[in-house]
Write a protein that holds these residues in place. Structure first.
Motif, short mmCIF file in Angstrom:
data_model
loop_
_atom_site.label_atom_id
_atom_site.label_comp_id
_atom_site.label_asym_id
_atom_site.label_seq_id
_atom_site.Cartn_x
_atom_site.Cartn_y
_atom_site.Cartn_z
N ARG A 175 -91.12 94.64 -15.50
CA ARG A 175 -90.75 93.40 -16.17
C ARG A 175 -89.45 92.78 -15.61
NH1 ARG A 175 -93.43 91.26 -21.11
NH2 ARG A 175 -92.59 89.17 -21.00
N GLU A 176 -88.48 93.64 -15.34
CA GLU A 176 -87.17 93.11 -14.90
C GLU A 176 -87.30 92.42 -13.54
OE1 GLU A 176 -87.73 97.03 -13.13
OE2 GLU A 176 -88.17 96.17 -15.09
N THR A 179 -88.85 89.05 -14.06
CA THR A 179 -87.84 88.12 -14.58
C THR A 179 -86.99 87.56 -13.44
OG1 THR A 179 -87.78 89.43 -16.59
CG2 THR A 179 -85.95 87.90 -16.25
N ALA A 225 -88.96 85.02 -11.53
CA ALA A 225 -89.03 83.73 -12.21
C ALA A 225 -87.83 82.86 -11.86
CB ALA A 225 -89.10 83.95 -13.72
N CYS A 259 -98.63 84.52 -15.61
CA CYS A 259 -97.78 83.43 -16.06
C CYS A 259 -98.23 82.11 -15.44
CB CYS A 259 -96.33 83.74 -15.68
SG CYS A 259 -95.18 82.38 -15.99
N TYR A 271 -95.67 75.13 -24.45
CA TYR A 271 -95.80 76.30 -23.57
C TYR A 271 -95.49 76.05 -22.09
CZ TYR A 271 -98.16 78.05 -27.73
OH TYR A 271 -98.44 78.41 -29.00
N ARG A 286 -92.00 76.71 -20.89
CA ARG A 286 -91.67 78.15 -20.93
C ARG A 286 -92.40 78.91 -19.82
NH1 ARG A 286 -92.61 80.83 -26.40
NH2 ARG A 286 -91.46 82.47 -25.33
N GLN A 333 -90.68 78.44 -16.60
CA GLN A 333 -89.48 79.28 -16.51
C GLN A 333 -89.81 80.75 -16.33
OE1 GLN A 333 -86.25 78.20 -16.51
NE2 GLN A 333 -87.21 76.20 -16.37
N GLY A 334 -91.10 81.08 -16.42
CA GLY A 334 -91.49 82.49 -16.30
C GLY A 334 -91.18 83.28 -17.56
N GLU A 335 -91.16 82.59 -18.71
CA GLU A 335 -90.83 83.28 -19.96
C GLU A 335 -92.05 83.75 -20.74
OE1 GLU A 335 -86.91 80.47 -20.68
OE2 GLU A 335 -88.55 80.45 -22.13
N MET A 336 -93.25 83.34 -20.29
CA MET A 336 -94.46 83.69 -21.05
C MET A 336 -95.52 84.26 -20.11
SD MET A 336 -95.33 80.57 -23.58
CE MET A 336 -96.20 81.54 -24.79
N ASP A 357 -97.71 87.53 -23.94
CA ASP A 357 -97.33 86.81 -25.16
C ASP A 357 -98.58 86.34 -25.90
OD1 ASP A 357 -94.20 86.33 -24.91
OD2 ASP A 357 -95.14 86.27 -22.93
#
Lengths: 386, 386
Positions: free
Chosen positions: A40-41, A44, A47, A91, A111, A114, A117-120, A165
């Motif tokens: 995950r990191e 992130t 993103a 994503c 959505y 987001r 931004q790579g948040e979902m 998500d």
């Protein structure tokens, strides 16, 4: 006609290659595979490069939809690790492509920024225990209850569901007999009460996780119906739309990246490994399969980017995307097995990425519409009598 | 990347298609094959369309060099008649490309306008009984004698030697030890005294006969040294120049056209042929073969056009042209054999065209540098250690 890759795509590749070298070293990719870890990191950090927005128009905070560039990102990531390529697709593609094509205005506004931004992350909830290639046979039921939708059923081989998500789930929203006319897409949060998720242990594409998802009286707000009110019972058209064409290309781009990585390894190994007093690449038994592999990947790459170009222009590309999925994935599998042979026993052992490429590639002639299904599509779309 | 074809290519295709409808009906093409007869009168009609000028600059009466255009013409002709496609190559490519690239100014002024009008054909005199892939070992000797060159030796598999006006002959013009530095090209008129020809019967490409050509004290004016006086002993760079890259593409274009014909016939047959109460196209064992063939043909065409585009832009294409030759001709062979499988016994019977496609396709991976030679080229050019 101009077969040169666009400058901006070459820049994207350069920046991805730097990212891969810095954040996705081979040891890490090997660990994500061995330990089945979702990195995950790293996703992130990916993103932060802005590449998630390559499927999202700039009015929603993205870079503007650019299918060839999206494929280039997938290809570059896949050369090192599917554990990062798959979340990228979850994503930018499962999320970005589908919400843009099929979402309601509210969903897009909520959505897409987001996603850009790579948040979902979205997981596909399509396959079921009794519905694989024949998706119109899904049985997971959705019933309306006031301003809620209640879901009961099960989804299988739901990649990345536990990290997503939303599960972008295909559900039966009316009587089964109507087959194509009573399907809808809903967005189900995996942490909603009544959702239980378990994990398959799979030989390939590890890190992204292949999940089994059970829905027991899962209540979601009606706002989670994809496309809003107009989306109720209109799922089939959304499934078979442009996002599906591009989905075939996403799988092809992963396969191409993997095969390129395998060929690069085999090429280098053959030049370094000496037997009978010369590099094994000097023996035609090794040299010619490597030349063949180069040639076939060259062809596969052209077929992929041709279809991506068509999709990007909004031209019909159902036959071409199926050809790309079929040809690229089959070619990649054949190429990787040939490369494994070049490495001899080193192609079998842990610690060298080749055995991982072999395990990973096996998924691609199965996922995203099997090779057999692509052949059906090609024949059907080209109008072969039936 | 921009895969959109320039409009004039479609116009060229239309021109060739209309010509094929008029002049290349199936019965006619079948007869040329059965009688192994070269139809010069039909070629003259093709020449009247001006297509052979596609390799010739405007100042010499041509249409301006258009490699992609020439390949499209070869492809479309080969789809109907391999004989007509090869005749086009003998004029526009063996003549137009070579004289245009390496002819002396006097040779260009004399020959290129005639090539552009389709008046003269060139046969390659490269292969010998003991020199094929290893062309630098040719032993046919050329000696200077005043203003003349005297040639002794033998050429083999010299396709269309008798039908052509000139044999574009690679000769050893000095001591054999110098290998690459004592080779020259001579334009030998096919009716020169001292030449004798014996036809070599072949299973495919019938209609363009292949010959053993013996040279016994053949006296040619030194003006026929390709490139003029500067061309003496300069044959090797002429052989390995851009014309050779394009020559690989010519054979690839034959492959794409032949494969197109095979898949079209098999497709039509599968739709018409009823077994067990339905067209055999409905059985996946047939349907999937056809879908696969379409995908591979699509890939082969992209590979060909990409390399032709590079050649047309004057960009390096040694690797890509070898890949195109390898990929398109091997694909053509596979597709012709697959087409035969679809048509079963009718694919084997001489009253249908499929068996001819098979016989012709088998030649393509052999001529113009075998598949094995292309694999060597690819590995060498990409610097695989040896």
């Amino acid at each position: 006609m101009d077969f040169r890759e666009a400058d901006h795509i070459r820049l994207i590749r350069d920046s991805l290659r730097r990212f891969v070298a810095a954040e996705m070293p081979l040891e890490a990719a090997d660990r994500w595979d061995r330990e089945d870890v979702f990195p995950r990191e790293v996703v992130t950090k990916l993103a932060a490069l802005g590449v998630m927005g390559l499927t999202v128009p700039d009015t929603y905070g993205g870079q503007g939809r650019d299918i060839p560039a999206t494929m280039a990102v997938i290809e570059e990531l896949s050369k090192r690790s599917l554990a990062v390529a798959v979340p990228y697709i979850m994503c930018a593609c499962y999320g970005g492509m589908n919400i843009l094509d099929s979402g309601s205005e509210e969903q897009k506004a909520a959505y897409l920024p987001r996603l850009a931004q790579g948040e979902m992350f979205f997981a596909y909830g399509l396959t079921e225990p009794d519905a694989g290639a024949d998706l119109a046979a899904v049985r997971t039921r959705a019933a309306r209850d006031g301003d809620r939708i209640v879901i009961n059923g099960a989804k299988r081989f739901c990649t990345g569901a536990e990290h997503a998500d939303f599960i972008y789930a295909l559900v039966r929203s009316g009587p089964e007999e109507e087959r194509y006319k009573n399907l809808s897409f809903v967005l189900i949060p995996p942490d909603a009460p009544g959702v239980s998720i378990s994990r398959y242990d799979a030989i390939g594409m590890r890190g992204a996780h292949l999940n089994e998802v059970i829905f027991e009286d899962v209540a979601i707000p009606f706002a989670n119906l994809v496309g809003g009110e107009a989306g109720w019972n209109a799922g089939w058209a959304r499934l078979a739309g442009p996002a599906l064409d591009v989905e075939k290309l996403e799988v092809a781009a992963m396969a191409l990246g993997l095969a390129e990585a395998a060929l690069e390894d085999a090429w280098r190994y053959a030049g370094e490994r000496e037997q009978f007093g010369k590099p094994i690449s000097a023996h035609q038994a090794v040299r010619h399969p490597l030349a063949d592999a180069r040639t076939e990947l060259h062809a596969a790459r052209l077929v992929l980017y041709h279809a991506a170009w068509l999709a990007d222009r909004g031209e019909p590309c159902s036959a071409e995307t199926s050809m790309a999925k079929l040809l690229v994935c089959e070619t990649a599998e054949k190429t990787i097995l040939a490369c494994q042979r070049v490495l001899g026993a080193y192609g079998l052992v842990r610690g060298m990425p080749m055995e991982r490429y072999v395990r990973d590639i096996l998924v691609f002639n199965i996922a995203g519409g099997s090779s057999a299904i692509q052949k059906n599509n090609i024949a059907n779309r080209l109008g072969l009598a039936r | 990347m921009d895969f959109k074809e320039p409009e004039h290519l479609e116009l060229l295709r239309d021109t060739v298609r209309r010509f094929a409808e008029r002049e290349l009906p199936r019965e006619t093409v079948r007869r040329w094959d059965a009688e192994d007869r070269f139809p010069r009168e039909t070629f003259d009609k093709l020449a009247a369309l001006g297509l052979t000028g596609l390799t010739v600059p405007e100042k010499y009466g041509g249409a301006g060099r258009d490699i992609l255009g020439a390949m499209v013409v070869i492809e479309e002709l080969a789809r109907h008649s391999m004989v007509m496609a090869v005749a086009f190559i003998d004029c526009a490519c063996y003549g137009g490309m070579n004289i245009g690239d390496v002819g002396s100014e006097a040779q260009k002024a004399e020959l290129l306008p005639r090539i552009a009008r389709g008046e003269i054909l060139f046969a390659y005199g490269l292969t010998e009984p003991d020199a094929a892939s290893d062309l630098a070992s040719v032993t046919t000797r050329a000696m200077r004698d005043g203003g003349e060159v005297v040639i002794d030796g033998a050429k083999r598999f010299c396709t269309a030697a008798k039908e052509a006006e000139y044999i574009y002959t690679l000769v050893r013009s000095g001591p054999a030890e110098a290998r690459y530095e004592n080779l020259s090209f001579i334009l030998v008129p096919s009716d020169a005294p001292g030449l004798s020809m014996t036809q070599i019967p072949t299973m495919g490409l019938r209609g363009v006969p292949s010959y053993d050509v013996a040279f016994e004290g053949v006296r040619i004016s030194a003006a026929n040294i390709v490139g003029g006086e500067d061309g003496w002993n300069r044959g090797w760079p002429m052989l390995a120049g851009p014309a050779l890259d394009v020559e690989k593409l010519e054979v690839a274009a034959l492959g794409v056209g032949a494969a197109q014909a095979a898949v079209e016939d098999a497709w039509a047959y599968a739709e018409e042929r009823i077994q067990f109460g339905k067209p055999i196209a409905r059985y996946q064992s047939i349907r999937h073969i056809l879908a696969d063939c379409r995908a591979r043909l699509h890939a082969a065409r992209l590979v060909l056009y990409q390399a032709a585009w590079l050649a047309g832009e004057g960009l390096p294409c040694g690797v890509e042209s070898s890949m195109a030759k390898l990929y398109a001709t091997e694909t053509a062979k596979e597709i012709a054999l697959a087409g035969q499988t679809v048509m079963s016994a009718y694919g084997y019977a001489t009253e249908y065209d499929m068996e001819r496609y098979v016989r012709d396709a088998l030649l393509l991976p052999i001529i113009g540098g075998t598949s094995a030679i292309q694999r060597n080229n690819i590995a060498n050019r990409l610097k695989l250690p040896r």
